[in-house]
Design an enzyme around this catalytic site. Sequence first.
Site, PDB file in Angstrom:
ATOM      1  N   ARG A 151       0.863  -1.243  -0.044  1.00 33.59           N
ATOM      2  CA  ARG A 151       0.083  -0.046   0.125  1.00 33.59           C
ATOM      3  C   ARG A 151       0.746   1.210  -0.194  1.00 33.59           C
ATOM      4  O   ARG A 151       2.032   1.408   0.372  1.00 33.59           O
ATOM      5  CB  ARG A 151      -0.967   0.205   1.185  1.00 33.59           C
ATOM      6  CG  ARG A 151      -2.133  -0.763   1.121  1.00 33.59           C
ATOM      7  CD  ARG A 151      -3.137  -0.409   0.153  1.00 33.59           C
ATOM      8  NE  ARG A 151      -4.348  -1.390   0.489  1.00 33.59           N
ATOM      9  CZ  ARG A 151      -4.223  -2.382  -0.560  1.00 33.59           C
ATOM     10  NH1 ARG A 151      -3.676  -2.702  -1.464  1.00 33.59           N
ATOM     11  NH2 ARG A 151      -5.502  -3.306  -0.656  1.00 33.59           N
ATOM     12  N   HIS A 211      -0.928  -0.045  -9.615  1.00 39.13           N
ATOM     13  CA  HIS A 211      -1.544  -0.840  -8.667  1.00 39.13           C
ATOM     14  C   HIS A 211      -2.181  -1.980  -9.528  1.00 39.13           C
ATOM     15  O   HIS A 211      -3.426  -2.381  -9.348  1.00 39.13           O
ATOM     16  CB  HIS A 211      -2.892  -0.032  -7.948  1.00 39.13           C
ATOM     17  CG  HIS A 211      -3.236  -0.800  -7.000  1.00 39.13           C
ATOM     18  ND1 HIS A 211      -3.605   0.118  -5.645  1.00 39.13           N
ATOM     19  CD2 HIS A 211      -3.229  -2.041  -6.491  1.00 39.13           C
ATOM     20  CE1 HIS A 211      -3.919  -0.848  -4.658  1.00 39.13           C
ATOM     21  NE2 HIS A 211      -3.750  -2.115  -5.190  1.00 39.13           N
TER      22      HIS A 211
HETATM   23  C1  GLV Z   1      -5.258  -4.823  -4.041  1.00 32.08           C
HETATM   24  O1  GLV Z   1      -4.743  -3.945  -3.594  1.00 32.08           O
HETATM   25  C2  GLV Z   1      -5.671  -5.877  -2.991  1.00 32.08           C
HETATM   26  O2  GLV Z   1      -5.786  -5.477  -1.685  1.00 32.08           O
HETATM   27  O3  GLV Z   1      -6.027  -6.951  -3.469  1.00 32.08           O
END
Ligand code: GLV
Length: 309
Positions: free
Chosen positions: A224, A272
């Site tokens: 994160r 991401h």
């Molecule tokens: C993506 O970031 C997840 O939490 O799967």
Amino acid sequence: MTLLLKSDGDRRDQWFRELASRMPDLEVRSWPDLGDPAEIEFALVWEIPHGVLRRLPNLRAIFSIGAGVDHLFADPELPRQIPICRVVDRNLTVRMTEYVVLNTLRLHRRDPEYLDAQREGRWRELYAPTAAERGVGVMGLGALGGDAARALAALGFRVMGWSRRARDLQGVECFHGGDGLAPFLARADILVCLLPLTPETEGILGANLFARLPRAAGLINAARGGHLIEADLLAALESGQIRHAVLDVFRAEPLPAEHPFWRHRRITITPHTASVTDPSSVAELVAENIRRARSGEPLLHRVDPTTGY
Ligand code: GLV
């Protein structure tokens, strides 16, 4: 039986199809078209606005669309007494392991520096030790970190793992807790962060931690954005303490166009996408958990609200 879905626009239709094929009697309502909130028993959500879940009086379980549940715990009104489950899914794990292996090998073989040299038309030979001489440290040894650590060990890297609680993984030297952090970092030439984001891990990738790594270490953050103190990374890149950072996650997503990370020669950015939740495999888990909730059986991959993962 009604489920509230809050998913990204592109995958919403796929969720509808996958859920309908497994549970024809499930009514799926897509946020923000809640209908009567009292009819909703299950929520399958990613980044639902704060306060919404609390206003569903008959909610029986909350399913995160994703491995992480920090997006749920960030809601100050989250009804914590209701079971919360996260995704643990082989496809999600495999994709993450591919990303970690790919980028560990890139950093190990100094690929970003070869790309730079090529851009400059420069024949530049760089030394790379063998994998056995390279320490790779994986922070977080859950479903994702554990699998990535095993794959790296199978490639011959000297793999170390760090987690909050003691773990035992074959082929991986495991460290844990506050006392285990410094010895773990001291040999991590490449550091991979796959920790859950909790109040304890927020900002963990900062100046203090970077200073404990070997000089010219590589960093991969696929956990994160909140784990990283961005200014500290820029300083560590500037001083040469970190040689290159591979970042998949950011404090603000999408990463704003003017952000200095975009144009930094020693930062690799992915949007991401290190791993994504695939409705075609995760719908099976959701269906199984709904079946369990209805028959009073324990739910799979339930999160502990006291630890936040
Ligand atoms: C993506 O970031 C997840 O939490 O799967």
